[in-house]
Design a protein around this motif. Structure first.
Motif, PDB file in Angstrom:
ATOM      1  N   LYS A   1       3.637  -1.333 -21.563  1.00  0.00           N
ATOM      2  CA  LYS A   1       3.942  -0.487 -20.417  1.00  0.00           C
ATOM      3  C   LYS A   1       3.001   0.710 -20.423  1.00  0.00           C
ATOM      4  O   LYS A   1       2.948   1.474 -21.397  1.00  0.00           O
ATOM      5  CB  LYS A   1       5.399  -0.007 -20.494  1.00  0.00           C
ATOM      6  N   VAL A   2       2.242   0.875 -19.335  1.00  0.00           N
ATOM      7  CA  VAL A   2       1.413   2.059 -19.164  1.00  0.00           C
ATOM      8  C   VAL A   2       2.350   3.242 -18.922  1.00  0.00           C
ATOM      9  O   VAL A   2       3.219   3.184 -18.041  1.00  0.00           O
ATOM     10  CB  VAL A   2       0.434   1.877 -17.991  1.00  0.00           C
ATOM     11  N   ILE A   3       2.199   4.315 -19.687  1.00  0.00           N
ATOM     12  CA  ILE A   3       3.152   5.422 -19.592  1.00  0.00           C
ATOM     13  C   ILE A   3       2.543   6.715 -19.059  1.00  0.00           C
ATOM     14  O   ILE A   3       3.251   7.712 -18.908  1.00  0.00           O
ATOM     15  CB  ILE A   3       3.822   5.692 -20.957  1.00  0.00           C
ATOM     16  N   THR A   4       1.235   6.708 -18.767  1.00  0.00           N
ATOM     17  CA  THR A   4       0.615   7.893 -18.171  1.00  0.00           C
ATOM     18  C   THR A   4      -0.298   7.465 -17.029  1.00  0.00           C
ATOM     19  O   THR A   4      -0.812   6.335 -17.019  1.00  0.00           O
ATOM     20  CB  THR A   4      -0.229   8.680 -19.195  1.00  0.00           C
ATOM     21  N   PRO A   5      -0.539   8.333 -16.058  1.00  0.00           N
ATOM     22  CA  PRO A   5      -1.586   8.050 -15.083  1.00  0.00           C
ATOM     23  C   PRO A   5      -2.952   8.174 -15.747  1.00  0.00           C
ATOM     24  O   PRO A   5      -3.058   8.587 -16.909  1.00  0.00           O
ATOM     25  CB  PRO A   5      -1.373   9.141 -14.025  1.00  0.00           C
ATOM     26  N   ASN A   6      -4.004   7.807 -15.036  1.00  0.00           N
ATOM     27  CA  ASN A   6      -5.347   7.988 -15.564  1.00  0.00           C
ATOM     28  C   ASN A   6      -5.606   9.465 -15.818  1.00  0.00           C
ATOM     29  O   ASN A   6      -5.272  10.327 -14.991  1.00  0.00           O
ATOM     30  CB  ASN A   6      -6.382   7.436 -14.585  1.00  0.00           C
ATOM     31  N   MET A   7      -6.212   9.744 -16.958  1.00  0.00           N
ATOM     32  CA  MET A   7      -6.496  11.121 -17.352  1.00  0.00           C
ATOM     33  C   MET A   7      -7.938  11.232 -17.810  1.00  0.00           C
ATOM     34  O   MET A   7      -8.553  10.256 -18.228  1.00  0.00           O
ATOM     35  CB  MET A   7      -5.550  11.552 -18.485  1.00  0.00           C
ATOM     36  N   GLY A   8      -8.467  12.443 -17.758  1.00  0.00           N
ATOM     37  CA  GLY A   8      -9.815  12.697 -18.230  1.00  0.00           C
ATOM     38  C   GLY A   8     -10.874  12.409 -17.183  1.00  0.00           C
ATOM     39  O   GLY A   8     -10.581  12.030 -16.046  1.00  0.00           O
TER      40      GLY A   8
ATOM     41  N   GLY B   1      -8.998   7.283 -18.641  1.00  0.00           N
ATOM     42  CA  GLY B   1      -8.128   6.139 -18.820  1.00  0.00           C
ATOM     43  C   GLY B   1      -6.678   6.542 -18.924  1.00  0.00           C
ATOM     44  O   GLY B   1      -6.291   7.665 -18.575  1.00  0.00           O
ATOM     45  N   ASN B   2      -5.855   5.610 -19.450  1.00  0.00           N
ATOM     46  CA  ASN B   2      -4.421   5.823 -19.512  1.00  0.00           C
ATOM     47  C   ASN B   2      -3.882   5.369 -20.857  1.00  0.00           C
ATOM     48  O   ASN B   2      -4.511   4.582 -21.575  1.00  0.00           O
ATOM     49  CB  ASN B   2      -3.713   5.078 -18.372  1.00  0.00           C
ATOM     50  N   PHE B   3      -2.700   5.861 -21.178  1.00  0.00           N
ATOM     51  CA  PHE B   3      -2.063   5.558 -22.458  1.00  0.00           C
ATOM     52  C   PHE B   3      -0.979   4.513 -22.249  1.00  0.00           C
ATOM     53  O   PHE B   3      -0.196   4.590 -21.302  1.00  0.00           O
ATOM     54  CB  PHE B   3      -1.470   6.832 -23.054  1.00  0.00           C
TER      55      PHE B   3
ATOM     56  N   ASP C   1      -4.521   4.692  -7.966  1.00  0.00           N
ATOM     57  CA  ASP C   1      -3.779   5.903  -8.287  1.00  0.00           C
ATOM     58  C   ASP C   1      -2.513   5.504  -9.041  1.00  0.00           C
ATOM     59  O   ASP C   1      -1.600   4.903  -8.477  1.00  0.00           O
ATOM     60  CB  ASP C   1      -3.428   6.662  -7.007  1.00  0.00           C
ATOM     61  N   LEU C   2      -2.428   5.836 -10.317  1.00  0.00           N
ATOM     62  CA  LEU C   2      -1.308   5.424 -11.143  1.00  0.00           C
ATOM     63  C   LEU C   2      -0.183   6.456 -11.179  1.00  0.00           C
ATOM     64  O   LEU C   2       0.753   6.328 -11.957  1.00  0.00           O
ATOM     65  CB  LEU C   2      -1.775   5.159 -12.580  1.00  0.00           C
ATOM     66  N   SER C   3      -0.268   7.479 -10.324  1.00  0.00           N
ATOM     67  CA  SER C   3       0.759   8.519 -10.355  1.00  0.00           C
ATOM     68  C   SER C   3       2.109   8.020  -9.871  1.00  0.00           C
ATOM     69  O   SER C   3       3.158   8.526 -10.278  1.00  0.00           O
ATOM     70  CB  SER C   3       0.315   9.715  -9.513  1.00  0.00           C
ATOM     71  N   SER C   4       2.127   7.009  -8.988  1.00  0.00           N
ATOM     72  CA  SER C   4       3.392   6.515  -8.440  1.00  0.00           C
ATOM     73  C   SER C   4       3.824   5.180  -9.032  1.00  0.00           C
ATOM     74  O   SER C   4       5.002   4.829  -8.960  1.00  0.00           O
ATOM     75  CB  SER C   4       3.286   6.369  -6.915  1.00  0.00           C
ATOM     76  N   HIS C   5       2.888   4.420  -9.616  1.00  0.00           N
ATOM     77  CA  HIS C   5       3.241   3.119 -10.194  1.00  0.00           C
ATOM     78  C   HIS C   5       2.478   2.924 -11.494  1.00  0.00           C
ATOM     79  O   HIS C   5       1.249   2.820 -11.502  1.00  0.00           O
ATOM     80  CB  HIS C   5       2.904   1.982  -9.231  1.00  0.00           C
ATOM     81  N   LEU C   6       3.206   2.886 -12.607  1.00  0.00           N
ATOM     82  CA  LEU C   6       2.611   2.667 -13.911  1.00  0.00           C
ATOM     83  C   LEU C   6       2.838   1.206 -14.291  1.00  0.00           C
ATOM     84  O   LEU C   6       3.975   0.781 -14.479  1.00  0.00           O
ATOM     85  CB  LEU C   6       3.253   3.588 -14.954  1.00  0.00           C
ATOM     86  N   PRO C   7       1.769   0.407 -14.403  1.00  0.00           N
ATOM     87  CA  PRO C   7       1.925  -1.044 -14.560  1.00  0.00           C
ATOM     88  C   PRO C   7       2.616  -1.451 -15.859  1.00  0.00           C
ATOM     89  O   PRO C   7       2.539  -0.782 -16.887  1.00  0.00           O
ATOM     90  CB  PRO C   7       0.478  -1.556 -14.532  1.00  0.00           C
TER      91      PRO C   7
END
Length: 246
Positions: free
Chosen positions: A75-82, A88-90, A38-44
């Motif tokens: 830097k990943v700037i969004t959580p996983n989408m779609g 994936g993520n942006f 879950d990337l909503s709280s930590h964007l790698p």
């Protein structure tokens, strides 16, 4: 300098092999892909070493070769989408290659002067081309990371960068030459731009470590900063990297 680049690639290869071996023992099974979390709280954030090389593809440039080594950061700037396989993520990223070389054919050209009221005077032909050394920066990389599988995450990207070389790149003109159209002193520029796009894959052998493979199509152009803009219309370059994820 070629020996330094070769040694860099060998060191990276040995480092990757050792890391994979030790991680295989430490992590016998399990999901190591951080993009499955879950990337909503930590964007790698990622940083790593990268080596890249390739060849020119277009006519007149298919004997050009490239080799470079440097660092990648993103830097990943969004959580996983779609949904589905494109989920994936942006990510925004950049690369710096303090070591950059291009190996090109050598040929002969003169240097000419034509003061008013006098006939053109030219030097004896001298050698241009050969090995060009410089540095490259790609400050704008726009990457889409697919969530992927347990250990693999594929990506697609578009990017733009800048190259500086110790001589005007690529060499331009020849002998004999057409002085009416090209001019005996027409030349390129030490600054070139690199619009590009590519695909690649992360192999996560550890939740915070990955080995990365990529393929980029790169256009090299001075945007007419010099007398002429010979450029390299298309080159195909492959990259190998080692990344730490935070």
């Amino acid at each position: 300098m070629q020996h330094i680049a070769t040694a860099t690639i060998w060191v990276l290869a040995l480092l990757f092999s050792a890391a994979r071996f030790t991680s295989a023992q430490a992590i016998a099974s399990g999901d190591t892909n951080p993009f499955h979390q879950d990337l909503s709280s930590h964007l790698p954030f990622e940083i790593g070493a990268i080596a890249q090389g390739g060849v020119g593809l277009t006519q007149g440039r298919n004997d050009f070769k490239f080799l470079m080594a440097g660092v990648h950061a993103g830097k990943v700037i969004t959580p996983n989408m779609g949904r589905g396989p494109l989920r994936g993520n942006f990510e925004l990223a950049a690369e710096v290659f303090p070591f950059w070389q291009s190996y090109t054919p050598k040929f002969q050209r003169p240097f000419c002067t034509n003061p008013p009221g006098t006939p053109p005077q030219c030097t004896a032909p001298y050698t241009v081309g050969g090995t060009f050394t410089g540095a490259s920066i790609t400050p704008a990389i726009f990457r889409w990371n697919l969530a992927g599988t347990r250990r693999f995450s594929f990506w697609g990207q578009a990017a733009g960068g800048l190259i500086w070389t110790n001589h005007k790149y690529p060499a331009y003109g020849g002998f004999p030459y057409d002085s009416q159209n090209d001019g005996p002193n027409a030349d390129a520029s030490v600054w070139n731009f690199t619009p590009q796009g590519g695909i690649g894959v992360h192999y996560f052998f550890h939740p915070r470590r990955s080995i990365d493979f990529g393929a980029n199509g790169i256009h090299i152009s001075s945007a007419s900063l010099g007398d002429r803009n010979p450029g390299v219309n298309a080159s195909l370059q492959f990259s190998l990297g080692y990344t730490w994820w935070k």
